[in-house]
Design a protein around this motif. Sequence first.
Motif, PDB file in Angstrom:
ATOM      1  N   ARG A 103    -109.331  77.522  -7.915  1.00  0.00           N
ATOM      2  CA  ARG A 103    -109.366  78.533  -6.857  1.00  0.00           C
ATOM      3  C   ARG A 103    -109.706  77.823  -5.558  1.00  0.00           C
ATOM      4  N   ASP A 162    -105.931  83.004 -14.892  1.00  0.00           N
ATOM      5  CA  ASP A 162    -107.238  83.258 -14.284  1.00  0.00           C
ATOM      6  C   ASP A 162    -107.702  84.649 -14.700  1.00  0.00           C
ATOM      7  N   LEU A 214    -108.400  75.360 -14.395  1.00  0.00           N
ATOM      8  CA  LEU A 214    -108.387  76.503 -13.497  1.00  0.00           C
ATOM      9  C   LEU A 214    -108.787  76.076 -12.094  1.00  0.00           C
ATOM     10  N   ASP A 241    -116.141  76.795 -14.386  1.00  0.00           N
ATOM     11  CA  ASP A 241    -116.314  78.126 -14.964  1.00  0.00           C
ATOM     12  C   ASP A 241    -116.928  78.030 -16.355  1.00  0.00           C
TER      13      ASP A 241
END
Length: 447
Positions: A157, A218, A155, A138
């Motif tokens: 996902r 997030d 982070l 990111d």
Amino acid sequence: MKFSNILSIIILGQSAYGQSSCKKITTRKEVNDMTLKDWEVYQSTIAKAQTTTDKDYPGGLSIWEAAADFHNKISNEIHWSCVFLFWHRLFIKNVETKLQQINPDFFFPYFDSSRVWDKVDNSLVWKYLGTKGNPVDDPIFKKNKLKEGGNSRALQRDYTSLNGRVPSMEQYNQIYQQSLAGGGYPFYAKHMEAIHGVFHTQCGGNGGQMANMYSPLDPLFYMHHGHFDSMLVQAQAGWTTYGKSQVGGNTAKGETCTLNTKIPGYNNRIGDVLEVRNLCVHYALPGEKSNGASTNPADYPNGGLTPTGTRSAQATQTAGANPSNVPSYQYPPDYVHCNKCFPSLPESWLKMQQQGSKDTDLNEIAKLLDTTCNKIVEQVKTGYIVPPMPAYPAESRPVVSYNSTDSKYTPPTGPIDVQPNYSVATNGCAESSSFVVLALGLATFLL
């Protein structure tokens, strides 16, 4: 409630947007309406918040990490509870205010993923938040580790594709329409809390922060809950029109929610945040160019993408829809009506959500969501489309009606101050080990 109290609330609500009460009104835009400058402010401010110590919160955490820690430690009191939607309304404002101390131009946008439910992967939001991965590549945190309880990790996902795996507009519209027949807020609150977990679990997957109680790490968390708050604003306007209840249901402890119910972790009451104007916040409708918003296409990503699904001021004539004088959130011209259902919520998520609550009907309501979705798919095949929610512009949206006889509650006489009580961070709810296990991806998490 006395008539004089009702009158004072109406005056407050109207004056808030007249600039006489609010020193500043924060306009929250849908992600497609953010300018290039908006995105620059958004990314740089969050990055700074991740390295700036929150001096109000114990433990020496950064502003960004402290918010997630607070959410985790108060989780047993705010989930599967009638305070859920109002707690998150206040929480977003709390964190947003802290970030505005870094940059006063900052605001939390909202992401209406239901407008693009079948093509979520194509949203421009991923350009600015990163997509998926362990870690996510990111542009904000740049794979830096974030403190998550006793651990630190970047982070994460975990998903293959989100297309067709998040709720469509029909699902949210159906819950609103049912709330009109089901008494208003109490029905709406439970079903919306249940369905909100779909986006969380689909984005977080097996081990991502969005799938545990550190989800505010997030940035998607705030976009998702901002969307839910924007829908609540419009639902409240509808309930005012129809004379439905604006509060009710049970807290996690089994107590009835009233205007005077204290919001866990804050010294504020539900009545303080019942009307979003009391927080000096305005949700701009998708495509709305107001409050000085730029009309120059060059100021927007993709050369000024025209948002689909603009909340038109046209009144719908669909049978069973809102009265002819109520503007409706029209389905986008290129919208694909619901032809498949999102995956069922994982048992691990359901258990986590209701583990601190005396109400144990989340599993039942989750099954009802699945059943309702299947019915919607069949209805679409016959040509029937669920009537849309209201879509009032700020200047014409009715002030939330405080139709309550709660004599213990004294309404505010102006914009409220957010009053966090961080004692929970040191002597409140103990951190659940199941959250940590889930966060590390060691729990069985079936999608």
